[in-house]
Write an enzyme that holds these catalytic residues in place. Structure first.
Site, PDB file in Angstrom:
ATOM      1  N   GLU A  38       0.868  -1.172   0.000  1.00 17.35           N
ATOM      2  CA  GLU A  38       0.000   0.000   0.000  1.00 17.35           C
ATOM      3  C   GLU A  38       0.906   1.224   0.000  1.00 17.35           C
ATOM      4  O   GLU A  38       1.742   1.378   0.897  1.00 17.35           O
ATOM      5  CB  GLU A  38      -0.900  -0.003   1.232  1.00 17.35           C
ATOM      6  CG  GLU A  38      -1.835  -1.193   1.268  1.00 17.35           C
ATOM      7  CD  GLU A  38      -2.587  -1.333   2.583  1.00 17.35           C
ATOM      8  OE1 GLU A  38      -2.265  -0.601   3.555  1.00 17.35           O
ATOM      9  OE2 GLU A  38      -3.482  -2.182   2.650  1.00 17.35           O
ATOM     10  N   ARG A  64      -3.431  20.479  13.197  1.00 20.89           N
ATOM     11  CA  ARG A  64      -3.190  19.343  12.317  1.00 20.89           C
ATOM     12  C   ARG A  64      -4.279  18.303  12.577  1.00 20.89           C
ATOM     13  O   ARG A  64      -4.303  17.657  13.623  1.00 20.89           O
ATOM     14  CB  ARG A  64      -1.802  18.749  12.554  1.00 20.89           C
ATOM     15  CG  ARG A  64      -0.666  19.669  12.144  1.00 20.89           C
ATOM     16  CD  ARG A  64      -0.768  20.004  10.688  1.00 20.89           C
ATOM     17  NE  ARG A  64       0.466  20.611  10.189  1.00 20.89           N
ATOM     18  CZ  ARG A  64       0.633  20.966   8.943  1.00 20.89           C
ATOM     19  NH1 ARG A  64      -0.343  20.792   8.061  1.00 20.89           N
ATOM     20  NH2 ARG A  64       1.763  21.499   8.540  1.00 20.89           N
ATOM     21  N   ALA A  76       6.416  25.319   6.159  1.00 22.55           N
ATOM     22  CA  ALA A  76       6.569  24.222   5.205  1.00 22.55           C
ATOM     23  C   ALA A  76       5.359  24.166   4.281  1.00 22.55           C
ATOM     24  O   ALA A  76       4.319  24.733   4.582  1.00 22.55           O
ATOM     25  CB  ALA A  76       6.713  22.901   5.953  1.00 22.55           C
ATOM     26  N   PRO A 114       9.556   6.118   4.221  1.00 22.35           N
ATOM     27  CA  PRO A 114       9.792   5.321   3.016  1.00 22.35           C
ATOM     28  C   PRO A 114       9.160   3.931   3.019  1.00 22.35           C
ATOM     29  O   PRO A 114       9.121   3.279   1.979  1.00 22.35           O
ATOM     30  CB  PRO A 114      11.313   5.238   2.925  1.00 22.35           C
ATOM     31  CG  PRO A 114      11.800   5.483   4.304  1.00 22.35           C
ATOM     32  CD  PRO A 114      10.798   6.398   4.947  1.00 22.35           C
ATOM     33  N   GLY A 115       8.633   3.489   4.133  1.00 21.94           N
ATOM     34  CA  GLY A 115       7.974   2.191   4.169  1.00 21.94           C
ATOM     35  C   GLY A 115       6.659   2.178   3.413  1.00 21.94           C
ATOM     36  O   GLY A 115       6.211   1.129   2.965  1.00 21.94           O
ATOM     37  N   GLU A 119       7.077  10.644  -0.142  1.00 16.58           N
ATOM     38  CA  GLU A 119       7.240  12.069   0.138  1.00 16.58           C
ATOM     39  C   GLU A 119       8.706  12.387   0.450  1.00 16.58           C
ATOM     40  O   GLU A 119       9.304  11.794   1.343  1.00 16.58           O
ATOM     41  CB  GLU A 119       6.378  12.508   1.319  1.00 16.58           C
ATOM     42  CG  GLU A 119       6.556  13.985   1.630  1.00 16.58           C
ATOM     43  CD  GLU A 119       5.816  14.442   2.869  1.00 16.58           C
ATOM     44  OE1 GLU A 119       5.538  15.647   2.962  1.00 16.58           O
ATOM     45  OE2 GLU A 119       5.532  13.600   3.750  1.00 16.58           O
ATOM     46  N   GLU A 140      -6.261  29.625   1.467  1.00  9.74           N
ATOM     47  CA  GLU A 140      -7.550  29.962   2.062  1.00  9.74           C
ATOM     48  C   GLU A 140      -7.999  28.987   3.152  1.00  9.74           C
ATOM     49  O   GLU A 140      -8.790  29.344   4.019  1.00  9.74           O
ATOM     50  CB  GLU A 140      -8.635  30.070   0.991  1.00  9.74           C
ATOM     51  CG  GLU A 140      -8.890  28.784   0.234  1.00  9.74           C
ATOM     52  CD  GLU A 140      -9.896  28.933  -0.889  1.00  9.74           C
ATOM     53  OE1 GLU A 140     -10.618  27.949  -1.127  1.00  9.74           O
ATOM     54  OE2 GLU A 140      -9.946  30.001  -1.510  1.00  9.74           O
ATOM     55  N   GLU A 142      -5.856  27.554   5.297  1.00  9.03           N
ATOM     56  CA  GLU A 142      -4.717  27.438   6.212  1.00  9.03           C
ATOM     57  C   GLU A 142      -4.758  28.582   7.220  1.00  9.03           C
ATOM     58  O   GLU A 142      -4.792  29.752   6.843  1.00  9.03           O
ATOM     59  CB  GLU A 142      -3.417  27.482   5.397  1.00  9.03           C
ATOM     60  CG  GLU A 142      -2.180  27.198   6.176  1.00  9.03           C
ATOM     61  CD  GLU A 142      -0.962  27.072   5.265  1.00  9.03           C
ATOM     62  OE1 GLU A 142      -0.273  26.056   5.379  1.00  9.03           O
ATOM     63  OE2 GLU A 142      -0.705  27.985   4.462  1.00  9.03           O
TER      64      GLU A 142
END
Length: 184
Positions: A38, A64, A76, A114-115, A119, A140, A142
């Site tokens: 996946e 978040r 970021a 990386p598993g 990204e 807009e 954020e």
């Protein structure tokens, strides 16, 4: 052949989103058996270590949803299609903080998970910060609050789990190392 390579037999996209795509690949393992993977496909991101002339780290606090809480992070954002990471870094610094910079240096790039995800985050160091008169507006959807803190305050916020993400922890450790080596 790459060591331990898993050859893709088939790939199915399950979801295409604004930020990520989710796919399931059937792969042939190095021993000839098969398995499913996946995978999250992500366009990549940048993060900016920005330090004021007074030695304060420029950060933002934002909610978040994945964590169901607000955390404090370095500025970021994700790469836009075809956009160079340095351009994204300048844009995100401007949009999230209202600062521009005279110099922007690439520090490192790393894969976040990386598993299951591809990204790649590019970390930049912004020098010669200045307040922009006409800063670009934030996205807009954020909502962020600008925070400027010392390294010592950042370490305390890490202990309190207010700073709780890898890119920001990396930034703080990077600044600690630079301070220990006479700065950069």
């Amino acid at each position: 052949m790459k060591k331990f390579e898993e050859k893709t037999i088939s790939s199915e996209t399950l979801y295409k989103g604004k930020i990520i795509n989710l796919q399931v690949d059937e792969v042939e393992l190095p021993d000839g058996n098969t398995s499913k993977r996946e995978l999250i496909k992500h366009p990549g991101a940048v993060a900016v270590i920005a330090l004021t002339d007074e030695g304060k780290i420029v950060m933002v606090e934002q909610y978040r949803k994945a964590l169901e809480k607000s955390i404090i992070e370095i500025p970021a954002g994700k790469l836009e299609a075809g956009e160079e990471p340095s351009v994204t870094a300048k844009r995100e610094l401007e949009e999230e903080t209202g600062y521009g910079c005279k110099q922007l240096d690439h520090i490192i790039s790393f894969y976040t998970s990386p598993g299951f995800a591809d990204e790649l985050v590019h970390i930049y160091f912004a020098k010669g910060l200045y307040v922009l008169e006409n800063a670009k507006a934030a996205d807009e959807d954020e909502f962020v609050e600008l925070i400027e803190i010392t390294i010592e305050e950042a370490i305390q916020l890490m202990k309190k789990q207010r700073i709780y993400d890898a890119k920001t922890a990396y930034a703080i450790q990077y600044l600690q190392l630079q301070a220990g080596q006479g700065g950069k």
